[in-house]
Design a protein around this motif. Structure first.
Motif, mmCIF file in Angstrom:
data_model
loop_
_atom_site.group_PDB
_atom_site.id
_atom_site.type_symbol
_atom_site.label_atom_id
_atom_site.label_comp_id
_atom_site.label_asym_id
_atom_site.label_seq_id
_atom_site.Cartn_x
_atom_site.Cartn_y
_atom_site.Cartn_z
ATOM 1 N N LEU A 31 0.869 -1.028 -0.098
ATOM 2 C CA LEU A 31 0.043 -0.197 0.018
ATOM 3 C C LEU A 31 0.855 1.292 0.069
ATOM 4 C CD1 LEU A 31 -2.869 -0.982 2.540
ATOM 5 C CD2 LEU A 31 -2.925 -0.573 0.030
ATOM 6 N N LEU A 32 1.939 1.193 0.808
ATOM 7 C CA LEU A 32 2.909 2.166 0.832
ATOM 8 C C LEU A 32 3.687 2.680 -0.437
ATOM 9 C CD1 LEU A 32 4.119 4.574 2.461
ATOM 10 C CD2 LEU A 32 5.793 3.121 3.021
ATOM 11 N N LYS A 33 3.948 1.481 -1.193
ATOM 12 C CA LYS A 33 4.519 1.700 -2.395
ATOM 13 C C LYS A 33 3.625 2.402 -3.576
ATOM 14 C CE LYS A 33 7.837 -0.662 -5.276
ATOM 15 N NZ LYS A 33 8.947 -1.368 -5.076
ATOM 16 N N VAL A 34 2.385 1.815 -3.462
ATOM 17 C CA VAL A 34 1.483 2.142 -4.510
ATOM 18 C C VAL A 34 1.059 3.626 -4.117
ATOM 19 C CG1 VAL A 34 -0.970 2.006 -5.233
ATOM 20 C CG2 VAL A 34 0.507 -0.192 -5.079
ATOM 21 N N ALA A 35 0.705 3.923 -2.615
ATOM 22 C CA ALA A 35 0.294 5.294 -2.444
ATOM 23 C C ALA A 35 1.317 6.441 -2.831
ATOM 24 C CB ALA A 35 -0.069 5.478 -1.071
ATOM 25 N N THR A 36 2.732 6.131 -2.546
ATOM 26 C CA THR A 36 3.617 6.934 -2.966
ATOM 27 C C THR A 36 3.928 7.281 -4.348
ATOM 28 O OG1 THR A 36 5.435 5.413 -2.451
ATOM 29 C CG2 THR A 36 4.664 7.096 -0.692
ATOM 30 N N ASN A 37 3.553 6.345 -5.422
ATOM 31 C CA ASN A 37 3.676 6.428 -6.665
ATOM 32 C C ASN A 37 2.670 6.835 -7.351
ATOM 33 O OD1 ASN A 37 6.423 5.483 -7.183
ATOM 34 N ND2 ASN A 37 5.444 3.606 -6.170
ATOM 35 N N PHE A 38 1.506 7.053 -6.747
ATOM 36 C CA PHE A 38 0.481 7.696 -7.512
ATOM 37 C C PHE A 38 0.179 9.260 -7.052
ATOM 38 C CE2 PHE A 38 -0.826 3.687 -9.007
ATOM 39 C CZ PHE A 38 -1.497 3.636 -9.703
ATOM 40 N N HIS A 39 -0.069 10.032 -7.892
ATOM 41 C CA HIS A 39 -0.252 11.449 -7.532
ATOM 42 C C HIS A 39 -1.607 11.893 -7.825
ATOM 43 C CE1 HIS A 39 4.037 11.625 -6.759
ATOM 44 N NE2 HIS A 39 4.213 11.090 -7.832
ATOM 45 N N GLU A 40 -2.240 12.829 -7.145
ATOM 46 C CA GLU A 40 -3.574 13.142 -7.014
ATOM 47 C C GLU A 40 -3.771 14.399 -8.415
ATOM 48 O OE1 GLU A 40 -7.151 14.071 -4.377
ATOM 49 O OE2 GLU A 40 -5.657 12.811 -3.608
ATOM 50 N N ARG A 41 -4.674 14.475 -9.265
ATOM 51 C CA ARG A 41 -4.944 15.422 -9.915
ATOM 52 C C ARG A 41 -6.537 15.483 -10.126
ATOM 53 N NH1 ARG A 41 -3.116 16.752 -16.126
ATOM 54 N NH2 ARG A 41 -4.171 18.639 -16.133
ATOM 55 N N ALA A 42 -6.942 16.882 -10.069
ATOM 56 C CA ALA A 42 -8.518 17.091 -10.201
ATOM 57 C C ALA A 42 -8.385 17.399 -11.617
ATOM 58 C CB ALA A 42 -8.988 18.115 -9.091
#
Length: 123
Positions: A31-42
């Motif tokens: 989860l940490l690996k996935v979460a830190t590699n995805f960036h949010e954009r609206a």
């Protein structure tokens, strides 16, 4: 010295919580690996995320809202001054491929298949 600000940790934890709902048997490291590699954009409503013929760049996950997938039939791809240009054929029409909601992934097939250009539009 490296310092991680509290707001960054909070955002990572929020992303980890989000992804934990999508992954069947998550472990904290994954989860940490996935979460830190995805960036949010609206994106504004009805704004294109990418268009058919755009270069392939990312895999996307719907965090909120709805993403519509469309594709034009009979599209001809040509190069003009180093840029891809799409022209609609005589009988080209837009096809609605579907709509995606929270937690659904899109754009991954083109990334994993090493395609150079998007085969559909995401709006």
């Amino acid at each position: 010295i490296t310092v991680i600000f509290e707001t960054h940790i909070k955002r990572i934890n929020e992303k980890m919580e989000f992804f934990s709902q999508l992954i069947e048997y998550p472990n904290r490291y994954s989860l940490l690996k996935v979460a830190t590699n995805f960036h949010e954009r609206a994106f504004p409503v009805n704004a294109p995320i990418f268009r058919q013929g755009d270069p392939v760049d990312y895999v996307y996950v719907v965090r909120s809202g709805e993403v519509k997938l469309t594709q034009y039939e009979h599209i001809r791809q040509t190069r003009e001054e180093g840029k891809l240009r799409l022209t609609q054929g005589r009988k080209g029409k837009m096809i609605h491929l579907g709509a995606l909601l929270r937690g659904e992934i899109f754009g991954e097939t083109e990334v994993f298949d090493h395609q150079k250009f998007r085969q559909y539009s995401a709006i």
